[in-house]
Design an enzyme around this catalytic site. Sequence first.
Site, mmCIF file in Angstrom:
data_model
loop_
_atom_site.group_PDB
_atom_site.id
_atom_site.type_symbol
_atom_site.label_atom_id
_atom_site.label_comp_id
_atom_site.label_asym_id
_atom_site.label_seq_id
_atom_site.Cartn_x
_atom_site.Cartn_y
_atom_site.Cartn_z
ATOM 1 N N ASP A 170 0.250 -36.173 20.811
ATOM 2 C CA ASP A 170 -1.046 -35.764 21.334
ATOM 3 C C ASP A 170 -0.851 -34.768 22.488
ATOM 4 O O ASP A 170 -0.200 -33.745 22.305
ATOM 5 C CB ASP A 170 -1.827 -37.019 21.744
ATOM 6 C CG ASP A 170 -3.275 -36.762 22.095
ATOM 7 O OD1 ASP A 170 -4.084 -36.655 21.159
ATOM 8 O OD2 ASP A 170 -3.589 -36.671 23.295
ATOM 9 N N ARG A 171 -1.383 -35.032 23.673
ATOM 10 C CA ARG A 171 -1.193 -34.110 24.797
ATOM 11 C C ARG A 171 0.285 -33.913 25.103
ATOM 12 O O ARG A 171 0.724 -32.809 25.432
ATOM 13 C CB ARG A 171 -1.897 -34.639 26.058
ATOM 14 C CG ARG A 171 -3.357 -35.007 25.900
ATOM 15 C CD ARG A 171 -4.203 -33.859 25.414
ATOM 16 N NE ARG A 171 -4.250 -32.763 26.377
ATOM 17 C CZ ARG A 171 -4.801 -31.561 26.119
ATOM 18 N NH1 ARG A 171 -5.301 -31.298 24.925
ATOM 19 N NH2 ARG A 171 -4.831 -30.625 27.042
ATOM 20 N N HIS A 198 -14.774 -33.998 22.885
ATOM 21 C CA HIS A 198 -14.201 -34.140 24.227
ATOM 22 C C HIS A 198 -13.485 -32.872 24.668
ATOM 23 O O HIS A 198 -13.413 -32.574 25.858
ATOM 24 C CB HIS A 198 -13.248 -35.327 24.264
ATOM 25 C CG HIS A 198 -12.093 -35.224 23.315
ATOM 26 N ND1 HIS A 198 -12.241 -35.115 21.939
ATOM 27 C CD2 HIS A 198 -10.746 -35.204 23.536
ATOM 28 C CE1 HIS A 198 -11.057 -35.038 21.382
ATOM 29 N NE2 HIS A 198 -10.140 -35.078 22.316
ATOM 30 N N TYR A 255 -7.020 -30.897 30.138
ATOM 31 C CA TYR A 255 -7.770 -30.376 28.984
ATOM 32 C C TYR A 255 -8.365 -29.004 29.275
ATOM 33 O O TYR A 255 -8.403 -28.137 28.395
ATOM 34 C CB TYR A 255 -8.879 -31.353 28.598
ATOM 35 C CG TYR A 255 -8.428 -32.434 27.653
ATOM 36 C CD1 TYR A 255 -8.595 -32.304 26.286
ATOM 37 C CD2 TYR A 255 -7.821 -33.593 28.130
ATOM 38 C CE1 TYR A 255 -8.178 -33.293 25.405
ATOM 39 C CE2 TYR A 255 -7.409 -34.590 27.261
ATOM 40 C CZ TYR A 255 -7.589 -34.433 25.897
ATOM 41 O OH TYR A 255 -7.164 -35.412 25.043
ATOM 42 N N HIS A 265 -3.808 -42.390 14.493
ATOM 43 C CA HIS A 265 -3.357 -41.384 15.457
ATOM 44 C C HIS A 265 -2.271 -41.908 16.391
ATOM 45 O O HIS A 265 -1.350 -41.166 16.750
ATOM 46 C CB HIS A 265 -4.564 -40.922 16.282
ATOM 47 C CG HIS A 265 -4.259 -39.959 17.364
ATOM 48 N ND1 HIS A 265 -3.806 -38.672 17.124
ATOM 49 C CD2 HIS A 265 -4.335 -40.082 18.730
ATOM 50 C CE1 HIS A 265 -3.623 -38.039 18.282
ATOM 51 N NE2 HIS A 265 -3.937 -38.869 19.258
#
Length: 293
Positions: free
Chosen positions: A108-109, A153, A213, A273
């Site tokens: 992910d990030r 988001h 983000y 995920h």
Amino acid sequence: MTIPSIPGFTEHRVRVDDGVTLNAAVGGAGAPVVLLHGFPQTHLIWRHVAADLATDHTVLCPDLRGYGASDKPAESGPDVYSKRTMARDVVRLAAELGHDRFTLAGHDRGALVAFRAAMDHPDTVSRALFLDVLPTLDMWDALHGVSAAVGFHLYLMAQAPGLPEEMIQAAADPFFAHFLDAWTKNPDAIPADVRAHYLAASAAAVPSIVADYRASAGIDVDHDTFDKEAGNRLAMPVTVLQQDWGAALGYHAQGLWSAWTDDLEHRTVSCGHFMAEEDPGLIAEEIRALAVR
């Protein structure tokens, strides 16, 4: 609340920048592997994978800048939470702990940070594993029409400082819990104590999470665009594991990743995920296989 830990691992505090210290859990012995977590989580996503890998690797699991027990500097400029800066943090942390070259895995990030580390530090990152992401530039191109609602988001946190932080802080637990619930196929993979830790850690880090983000809607796009236009590619063996987001959003994931590397193993997986928690045996096996490629 007692914060869970990875059995057999020791927590380290490592200074990586002016006024920025990262927290990292370190354990095992052998060839080094660095594992980077995603949103809305901390290094504890790797608790099963790290314990497995520690039997034959030295494993470093940091909390990213702005997350968990790592420092959360104020967003004084776009570079503070750029993936380039966060990648440099990781490289410096590993060097301070005695590792100048390592296999790097990110979810992910953390996978976006790992991508930038692999692009910017090819002499340091020997192999790279990316879990359930597209590179930032491709991610934005893939989101369009009503199907982009899954990434609401991303658009919320891309806004100028103020409103997104205020909105998320006002309902932090339900906001972050939404992703833990919506993105997992096996809720039992995130037990109650770990879930509580993720929610508390995220609620305590709203400004820095939003800044992370926000960078991905600005400076990170600029960095990816430069590399794309310059023809820069990942120089090391790369493995990518993803859910079949392409079928839902209308893109060819393997084709997009192939534009960034000549040495790609790409597979679609059936778990949710949060792969490192939902199928830790698979992820540990993939890291071991990558480490010898």
